[in-house]
Design an enzyme around this catalytic site. Structure first.
Site, mmCIF file in Angstrom:
data_model
loop_
_atom_site.group_PDB
_atom_site.id
_atom_site.type_symbol
_atom_site.label_atom_id
_atom_site.label_comp_id
_atom_site.label_asym_id
_atom_site.label_seq_id
_atom_site.Cartn_x
_atom_site.Cartn_y
_atom_site.Cartn_z
ATOM 1 N N GLY A 80 0.852 -1.186 0.000
ATOM 2 C CA GLY A 80 0.000 0.000 0.000
ATOM 3 C C GLY A 80 0.884 1.230 0.000
ATOM 4 O O GLY A 80 2.052 1.157 0.395
ATOM 5 N N HIS A 112 -4.654 1.766 7.603
ATOM 6 C CA HIS A 112 -3.270 2.266 7.747
ATOM 7 C C HIS A 112 -3.020 3.408 6.756
ATOM 8 O O HIS A 112 -2.478 4.447 7.118
ATOM 9 C CB HIS A 112 -2.282 1.111 7.483
ATOM 10 C CG HIS A 112 -0.839 1.520 7.478
ATOM 11 N ND1 HIS A 112 0.046 1.167 8.463
ATOM 12 C CD2 HIS A 112 -0.123 2.259 6.586
ATOM 13 C CE1 HIS A 112 1.246 1.690 8.193
ATOM 14 N NE2 HIS A 112 1.165 2.356 7.057
ATOM 15 N N GLU A 113 -3.482 3.209 5.506
ATOM 16 C CA GLU A 113 -3.254 4.244 4.471
ATOM 17 C C GLU A 113 -4.081 5.484 4.739
ATOM 18 O O GLU A 113 -3.600 6.613 4.569
ATOM 19 C CB GLU A 113 -3.589 3.694 3.080
ATOM 20 C CG GLU A 113 -2.790 2.475 2.649
ATOM 21 C CD GLU A 113 -1.294 2.645 2.797
ATOM 22 O OE1 GLU A 113 -0.603 1.638 2.970
ATOM 23 O OE2 GLU A 113 -0.802 3.805 2.771
ATOM 24 N N HIS A 123 -2.520 7.788 7.064
ATOM 25 C CA HIS A 123 -1.492 8.632 6.418
ATOM 26 C C HIS A 123 -2.130 9.921 5.905
ATOM 27 O O HIS A 123 -1.521 10.988 5.983
ATOM 28 C CB HIS A 123 -0.837 7.902 5.234
ATOM 29 C CG HIS A 123 0.326 7.026 5.595
ATOM 30 N ND1 HIS A 123 1.470 7.503 6.179
ATOM 31 C CD2 HIS A 123 0.509 5.701 5.438
ATOM 32 C CE1 HIS A 123 2.309 6.495 6.385
ATOM 33 N NE2 HIS A 123 1.759 5.390 5.935
ATOM 34 N N CYS A 144 5.675 -0.005 7.805
ATOM 35 C CA CYS A 144 5.368 1.197 7.031
ATOM 36 C C CYS A 144 6.586 1.574 6.184
ATOM 37 O O CYS A 144 7.715 1.567 6.697
ATOM 38 C CB CYS A 144 5.025 2.354 7.973
ATOM 39 S SG CYS A 144 4.587 3.877 7.121
ATOM 40 N N LEU A 145 6.382 1.884 4.934
ATOM 41 C CA LEU A 145 7.500 2.217 4.048
ATOM 42 C C LEU A 145 8.171 3.528 4.466
ATOM 43 O O LEU A 145 9.295 3.793 4.059
ATOM 44 C CB LEU A 145 7.005 2.291 2.594
ATOM 45 C CG LEU A 145 6.485 0.953 2.057
ATOM 46 C CD1 LEU A 145 5.926 1.109 0.666
ATOM 47 C CD2 LEU A 145 7.552 -0.120 2.111
ATOM 48 N N GLN A 181 3.192 10.055 1.178
ATOM 49 C CA GLN A 181 4.478 9.383 1.405
ATOM 50 C C GLN A 181 5.477 9.671 0.281
ATOM 51 O O GLN A 181 6.681 9.471 0.458
ATOM 52 C CB GLN A 181 4.285 7.865 1.519
ATOM 53 C CG GLN A 181 3.535 7.438 2.793
ATOM 54 C CD GLN A 181 3.355 5.952 2.871
ATOM 55 O OE1 GLN A 181 2.382 5.419 2.334
ATOM 56 N NE2 GLN A 181 4.293 5.266 3.494
HETATM 57 O O1 K2U Z 1 1.721 2.663 4.118
HETATM 58 C C1 K2U Z 1 2.721 2.005 3.907
HETATM 59 O O2 K2U Z 1 3.831 2.370 4.283
HETATM 60 C C2 K2U Z 1 2.591 0.709 3.185
HETATM 61 C C3 K2U Z 1 2.570 -0.465 4.094
HETATM 62 C C4 K2U Z 1 1.138 -0.940 4.053
HETATM 63 C C5 K2U Z 1 0.739 -1.838 5.162
HETATM 64 C C6 K2U Z 1 1.011 -1.536 6.483
HETATM 65 C C7 K2U Z 1 0.569 -2.364 7.493
HETATM 66 C C8 K2U Z 1 -0.147 -3.510 7.194
HETATM 67 C C9 K2U Z 1 -0.414 -3.806 5.870
HETATM 68 C C10 K2U Z 1 0.018 -2.974 4.864
HETATM 69 C C11 K2U Z 1 3.676 -1.345 3.525
HETATM 70 O O3 K2U Z 1 3.155 -2.221 2.596
HETATM 71 S S1 K2U Z 1 4.599 -2.130 4.784
HETATM 72 C C12 K2U Z 1 5.185 -3.566 4.133
HETATM 73 C C13 K2U Z 1 4.234 -4.707 4.310
HETATM 74 C C14 K2U Z 1 4.183 -5.640 3.321
HETATM 75 C C15 K2U Z 1 3.340 -6.726 3.470
HETATM 76 C C16 K2U Z 1 2.530 -6.866 4.606
HETATM 77 C C17 K2U Z 1 2.581 -5.908 5.580
HETATM 78 C C18 K2U Z 1 3.431 -4.805 5.447
HETATM 79 ZN ZN ZN Z 2 2.587 3.473 6.099
#
Ligand code: K2U
Ligand code: ZN
Length: 175
Positions: free
Chosen positions: A49, A139-140, A143, A97-98, A54
């Site tokens: 996501g 989560h998104e 943000h 979180c990225l 971001q």
């Molecule tokens: O918002 C972001 O930084 C993207 C996250 C999204 C996410 C956060 C928490 C739970 C699910 C999705 C990134 O994808 S973090 C990397 C990741 C990859 C697979 C599963 C969980 C987190």
């Molecule tokens: Zn995030």
């Protein structure tokens, strides 16, 4: 892939991540190009996501792809997403979180949420999200309000998380 570009992902403690994102007037070709770039940036990270803030663009735009690595990609686009209903059952999930690389912690979120948003073509969609879809969209959407998952943790854990990211970024810069 369409002529896309990978954009740098902002990391903590960049204050730009705390901006409140603004609604989009309409889904234009410019917004679609941004979403194409966001998807390519997300795939390269890798992540599942990404919110526009971001990559430094504080507008209400999110991209997502929950497909498993060996499945066909299933990109999803969310413009001006709103949560219409929440099923208050809370469920824990180990989030990352990225914008906070290599930090993971358990966060409780609503099990199911009813969403309304505009898709890639600007059509209105109303649907329920559950499981990983519910976790990721919440989560998104945080943000878009300038909220990071570490904001739900103790001050000590949050401070340690930011210090860890700053240390790693310093080491990378010195490479
Ligand atoms: O918002 C972001 O930084 C993207 C996250 C999204 C996410 C956060 C928490 C739970 C699910 C999705 C990134 O994808 S973090 C990397 C990741 C990859 C697979 C599963 C969980 C987190
Ligand atoms: Zn995030």
């Amino acid at each position: 892939m369409k002529g896309m570009s990978i954009r740098p992902i902002l990391t903590v403690p960049n204050p730009a991540l705390k901006q409140i994102s603004k609604p989009v007037d309409s889904v234009t070709d410019e917004i679609r190009t941004l979403m194409d770039d966001m998807l390519e940036t997300m795939y390269a990270a890798p992540g599942i996501g990404l919110a526009a803030v971001q990559v430094g663009v504080p507008i209400n735009v999110i991209v997502m792809d929950l497909a498993k690595s060996d499945d066909e990609p299933a990109p999803q686009y969310f413009v001006n997403p709103e949560i219409l209903e929440i099923v208050e059952e809370m469920k824990p999930y180990e989030e990352g979180c990225l914008s906070i690389p290599d930090v993971y912690d358990e966060i409780d979120r609503a099990e199911r949420v009813k969403l309304k948003y505009l898709d890639y073509d600007g059509n209105e969609v109303i649907e329920w999200a559950e499981d990983l879809y519910a976790v990721c969209i919440q989560h998104e959407m945080d943000h878009l309000k300038g909220i990071l998952f570490i904001d739900y943790l103790s001050r000590l854990k949050r401070t340690r998380a930011v210090k860890k990211v700053q240390k790693t970024e310093k080491l990378k810069a010195a490479e």
